[in-house]
Design a protein around this motif. Structure first.
Motif, PDB file in Angstrom:
ATOM      1  N   MET A 127       0.848  -1.203   0.000  1.00 45.17           N
ATOM      2  CA  MET A 127       0.000   0.000   0.000  1.00 45.17           C
ATOM      3  C   MET A 127       0.870   1.235   0.000  1.00 45.17           C
ATOM      4  N   LYS A 128       0.631   2.082  -0.974  1.00 42.38           N
ATOM      5  CA  LYS A 128       1.385   3.330  -1.128  1.00 42.38           C
ATOM      6  C   LYS A 128       0.902   4.392  -0.130  1.00 42.38           C
ATOM      7  N   ASP A 129      -0.389   4.601  -0.103  1.00 46.06           N
ATOM      8  CA  ASP A 129      -0.959   5.647   0.749  1.00 46.06           C
ATOM      9  C   ASP A 129      -1.266   5.073   2.138  1.00 46.06           C
ATOM     10  N   TRP A 130      -0.226   4.634   2.834  1.00 44.01           N
ATOM     11  CA  TRP A 130      -0.444   3.998   4.129  1.00 44.01           C
ATOM     12  C   TRP A 130      -0.907   4.975   5.200  1.00 44.01           C
ATOM     13  N   GLY A 131      -0.776   6.250   4.946  1.00 46.79           N
ATOM     14  CA  GLY A 131      -1.286   7.233   5.909  1.00 46.79           C
ATOM     15  C   GLY A 131      -2.800   7.238   6.005  1.00 46.79           C
ATOM     16  N   SER A 132      -3.461   6.641   5.014  1.00 42.78           N
ATOM     17  CA  SER A 132      -4.925   6.609   5.010  1.00 42.78           C
ATOM     18  C   SER A 132      -5.485   5.373   5.702  1.00 42.78           C
ATOM     19  N   ILE A 133      -4.608   4.483   6.189  1.00 47.06           N
ATOM     20  CA  ILE A 133      -5.070   3.255   6.836  1.00 47.06           C
ATOM     21  C   ILE A 133      -5.805   3.581   8.133  1.00 47.06           C
ATOM     22  N   GLU A 134      -6.985   3.005   8.274  1.00 45.21           N
ATOM     23  CA  GLU A 134      -7.727   3.089   9.527  1.00 45.21           C
ATOM     24  C   GLU A 134      -7.482   1.828  10.350  1.00 45.21           C
ATOM     25  N   GLN A 135      -7.498   0.676   9.679  1.00 41.30           N
ATOM     26  CA  GLN A 135      -7.207  -0.602  10.321  1.00 41.30           C
ATOM     27  C   GLN A 135      -6.796  -1.592   9.237  1.00 41.30           C
ATOM     28  N   MET A 136      -5.710  -2.302   9.443  1.00 44.20           N
ATOM     29  CA  MET A 136      -5.247  -3.295   8.470  1.00 44.20           C
ATOM     30  C   MET A 136      -4.692  -4.499   9.215  1.00 44.20           C
ATOM     31  N   GLY A 137      -5.051  -5.684   8.750  1.00 42.93           N
ATOM     32  CA  GLY A 137      -4.514  -6.893   9.343  1.00 42.93           C
ATOM     33  C   GLY A 137      -5.538  -8.000   9.399  1.00 42.93           C
ATOM     34  N   SER A 138      -5.254  -9.021  10.246  1.00 42.28           N
ATOM     35  CA  SER A 138      -4.280  -8.980  11.318  1.00 42.28           C
ATOM     36  C   SER A 138      -2.870  -9.279  10.820  1.00 42.28           C
ATOM     37  N   ILE A 139      -1.881  -8.744  11.579  1.00 37.23           N
ATOM     38  CA  ILE A 139      -0.474  -8.815  11.193  1.00 37.23           C
ATOM     39  C   ILE A 139       0.160 -10.077  11.765  1.00 37.23           C
ATOM     40  N   ARG A 140       0.937 -10.775  10.919  1.00 40.72           N
ATOM     41  CA  ARG A 140       1.609 -11.996  11.363  1.00 40.72           C
ATOM     42  C   ARG A 140       3.066 -12.004  10.908  1.00 40.72           C
ATOM     43  N   SER A 141       3.736 -13.121  11.065  1.00 42.16           N
ATOM     44  CA  SER A 141       5.184 -13.224  10.856  1.00 42.16           C
ATOM     45  C   SER A 141       5.547 -13.273   9.377  1.00 42.16           C
ATOM     46  N   ALA A 142       6.832 -13.041   9.108  1.00 40.96           N
ATOM     47  CA  ALA A 142       7.368 -13.015   7.736  1.00 40.96           C
ATOM     48  C   ALA A 142       8.249 -14.225   7.481  1.00 40.96           C
ATOM     49  N   ARG A 143       8.526 -14.453   6.204  1.00 38.59           N
ATOM     50  CA  ARG A 143       9.426 -15.511   5.745  1.00 38.59           C
ATOM     51  C   ARG A 143      10.502 -14.880   4.853  1.00 38.59           C
ATOM     52  N   PRO A 144      11.617 -15.590   4.598  1.00 41.87           N
ATOM     53  CA  PRO A 144      12.684 -14.991   3.781  1.00 41.87           C
ATOM     54  C   PRO A 144      12.204 -14.447   2.439  1.00 41.87           C
ATOM     55  N   THR A 145      11.301 -15.164   1.770  1.00 46.19           N
ATOM     56  CA  THR A 145      10.821 -14.718   0.454  1.00 46.19           C
ATOM     57  C   THR A 145      10.216 -13.334   0.513  1.00 46.19           C
ATOM     58  N   ASN A 146       9.538 -13.027   1.617  1.00 43.89           N
ATOM     59  CA  ASN A 146       8.870 -11.728   1.733  1.00 43.89           C
ATOM     60  C   ASN A 146       9.858 -10.564   1.729  1.00 43.89           C
ATOM     61  N   PHE A 147      11.052 -10.790   2.255  1.00 43.88           N
ATOM     62  CA  PHE A 147      12.068  -9.735   2.259  1.00 43.88           C
ATOM     63  C   PHE A 147      12.544  -9.443   0.842  1.00 43.88           C
ATOM     64  N   PHE A 148      12.670 -10.483   0.029  1.00 46.22           N
ATOM     65  CA  PHE A 148      13.099 -10.290  -1.362  1.00 46.22           C
ATOM     66  C   PHE A 148      12.066  -9.499  -2.159  1.00 46.22           C
ATOM     67  N   ILE A 149      10.787  -9.822  -1.938  1.00 49.04           N
ATOM     68  CA  ILE A 149       9.734  -9.130  -2.687  1.00 49.04           C
ATOM     69  C   ILE A 149       9.597  -7.692  -2.216  1.00 49.04           C
ATOM     70  N   ALA A 150       9.610  -7.485  -0.900  1.00 55.19           N
ATOM     71  CA  ALA A 150       9.504  -6.118  -0.381  1.00 55.19           C
ATOM     72  C   ALA A 150      10.658  -5.256  -0.878  1.00 55.19           C
ATOM     73  N   ALA A 151      11.852  -5.850  -0.963  1.00 58.07           N
ATOM     74  CA  ALA A 151      13.032  -5.092  -1.382  1.00 58.07           C
ATOM     75  C   ALA A 151      12.905  -4.568  -2.802  1.00 58.07           C
ATOM     76  N   GLU A 152      12.272  -5.331  -3.694  1.00 55.88           N
ATOM     77  CA  GLU A 152      12.187  -4.862  -5.076  1.00 55.88           C
ATOM     78  C   GLU A 152      11.221  -3.696  -5.222  1.00 55.88           C
ATOM     79  N   TRP A 153      10.406  -3.464  -4.210  1.00 59.05           N
ATOM     80  CA  TRP A 153       9.517  -2.296  -4.198  1.00 59.05           C
ATOM     81  C   TRP A 153      10.066  -1.168  -3.327  1.00 59.05           C
ATOM     82  N   ASN A 154      11.214  -1.419  -2.691  1.00 59.13           N
ATOM     83  CA  ASN A 154      11.779  -0.488  -1.716  1.00 59.13           C
ATOM     84  C   ASN A 154      10.753  -0.207  -0.623  1.00 59.13           C
ATOM     85  N   ALA A 155       9.954  -1.245  -0.333  1.00 56.62           N
ATOM     86  CA  ALA A 155       8.873  -1.126   0.647  1.00 56.62           C
ATOM     87  C   ALA A 155       9.373  -1.456   2.040  1.00 56.62           C
TER      88      ALA A 155
END
Length: 374
Positions: A127-155
Motif C-alpha cells: 500500500m502506497k498511501d499507508w497514511g490513510s489506513i484506519e485498520q489493516m490486518g491482522s499482522i503476522r510473521s514473515a518468511r525470507p521470500t517476503n524480504f526479497f519481494i519487499a526489497a524490489e519495491w523499496n517497501a
C-alpha cells in the motif's frame, strides 16, 4: 461553331466558281484561305486532395494536485509521490477473518507460508498511501521470500517476527522493516489474531526509526508499464490468436481454496476463499483486481517445521497474465534480491498492465498442474 465554319467554306467555293466562269476577264488570284480550328478542351473535375485527419492524442487528465501511482496508475495526492509503500504480512487462516483494510491495498501477493497445515497461504499487502489506513490486518510473521519481494519495491516490510531464517535478511543494508509493537484489538480471538495496523501506528514507527518515509538509494525504479485508462490493453487485440479465455481461476492452495472469478460488468476479478467471497471487515468491500499475475516457482524446504524459501531469484520461469477475462502465457525473471521482477510476453517484450490493482500468486511448481484456468 462547326455550322459557322461550314457556311464560310461554301461562300468561298461559290465565289471562286463565279470568277472562273467569266472568260472575258482575267481571273483574279484568290488568296489561299487557311482555317484553323482549335480544339475545345474537355472540362475535367478538379482533383480532390483528401486531407489527413489529425491523430488525436489521448490524454488522461488528472485532478489538480494529483499524480499517477507507480503501483496502480490510479490518481494519488502529489504529496505522497515519492513515499515508499509498506508491505504488510496478513494472516490468512480462517480464524483471522475477516481481513481489515485489504480491499484498499494496491497489490496483494498470495503465497504458501508453510508446507504444513495444508500448505496454508499468507498475504503480503502493498500500500502506497499507508497514511490513510484506519485498520489493516491482522499482522503476522514473515518468511525470507517476503524480504526479497519487499526489497524490489523499496517497501518497508511490516510483520510480527518470524523464524531465525529471516535474521540474515533483516541485516541487509536495503532492509526496511517493522516487527511487532502494533495496536492490539480486543476482538474476542486468540492473541495471535489481534494485532493490527491502526491509524497513526506507522507514523510513530517511522518517527522512532532511522528509515526514510520516502524512497531511498536502494529503490530499483519503476516496475510496470501501464496502458492509459481511456485506451486499455485488450489482450485479444494485442495478442491476436495467442489468448485464452480466463474468466475463473482455481488456485492449488488446498488449505483455503483461493479462487478468482471475472465480472464482465465491472471488468474486475473477484477474490474468494474458504468457499466465500472476500468481504473487507472494515467496510464490507469486495476484494477485486484489474490485473492478475501468476508465477510458477520452485521452493526449498528449510526444516521439518514447514518453513521454506521460494527460489524467487530465477530466470525465464513460466506464468500467466490475466486481464479483461483473457490470459496470455508469460515468463518472469528476478536476478537479485533488490531487482524488480520483470514479466515478458511471447515476443520478449515486457507486458503492459491495465490501470488498477494487481493480484500476484506465487504457485509452487509441484502444484502448478493442479491450477485450473477457464
Amino acid at each position: 461553331m462547326k455550322k459557322k465554319l461550314l457556311m464560310s467554306l461554301m461562300i468561298v467555293s461559290v465565289t471562286a466558281a463565279l470568277v472562273t466562269g467569266c472568260g472575258e476577264q482575267e481571273a483574279e488570284e484568290t488568296p489561299e484561305v487557311t482555317v484553323t480550328v482549335e480544339a475545345i478542351p474537355e472540362e475535367t473535375e478538379p482533383e480532390v486532395v483528401e486531407e489527413e485527419e489529425p491523430v488525436e492524442e489521448i490524454v488522461d487528465e488528472l485532478p489538480e494536485g494529483y499524480v499517477r501511482s507507480e503501483l496502480t496508475n490510479l490518481p494519488i495526492p502529489e504529496e505522497i509521490k515519492d513515499q515508499r509503500p509498506i508491505a504488510a504480512m496478513v494472516d490468512n487462516e480462517s480464524l483471522a477473518l475477516p481481513h481489515y483494510g485489504i480491499a484498499e491495498a494496491d497489490i496483494v501477493y498470495e503465497l504458501m507460508n508453510s508446507t504444513l497445515n495444508g500448505r496454508i497461504t499468507r498475504m503480503m499487502v502493498l500500500m502506497k498511501d499507508w497514511g490513510s489506513i484506519e485498520q489493516m490486518g491482522s499482522i503476522r510473521s514473515a518468511r525470507p521470500t517476503n524480504f526479497f519481494i519487499a526489497a524490489e519495491w523499496n517497501a518497508c516490510l511490516v510483520h510480527d517476527g518470524g523464524p531465525f531464517y529471516i535474521d540474515q535478511y533483516i541485516a541487509r543494508d536495503y532492509c526496511c522493516h517493522f516487527s511487532g509493537g502494533f495496536s492490539r484489538v480486543n476482538n474476542g480471538k486468540a492473541t495471535e489474531y489481534t494485532e493490527y495496523i491502526m491509524k497513526g501506528d506507522l507514523e510513530e514507527k517511522f518517527a522512532a526509526s532511522s528509515y526514510s518515509t520516502d524512497y531511498d538509494e536502494y529503490n530499483p525504479g519503476t516496475h510496470y508499464t501501464f496502458a492509459l485508462p481511456s485506451a486499455p490493453n485488450k489482450l485479444s487485440e494485442t495478442y491476436s490468436g495467442y489468448t485464452v479465455p480466463a474468466t475463473s481461476v482455481d488456485f492449488p492452495f488446498p488449505h483455503n481454496s483461493s479462487k478468482l472469478k471475472y465480472n464482465a460488468e465491472t471488468g474486475l476479478y473477484e477474490y474468494s476463499e474458504y468457499g466465500n467471497e472476500h468481504r473487507d471487515g472494515e467496510d464490507d468491500e469486495l476484494l477485486t483486481f484489474t490485473n492478475v499475475i501468476i508465477q510458477k516457482c520452485t521452493f526449498s524446504q528449510l526444516d521439518d517445521n514447514g518453513y521454506l524459501i521460494f527460489n524467487i531469484l530465477a530466470e525465464n520461469m513460466p506464468g500467466y497474465y490475466l486481464t479483461g477475462g483473457e490470459a496470455i502465457d508469460i515468463t518472469w525473471s528476478k536476478l537479485a534480491e533488490t531487482d524488480i521482477t520483470r514479466y515478458y510476453d511471447g515476443t520478449g517484450e515486457q507486458i503492459t498492465l491495465n490501470t488498477g490493482k494487481t493480484y500476484i500468486a506465487i504457485v509452487p511448481d509441484d502444484d502448478w498442474d493442479d491450477m485450473v484456468i477457464k
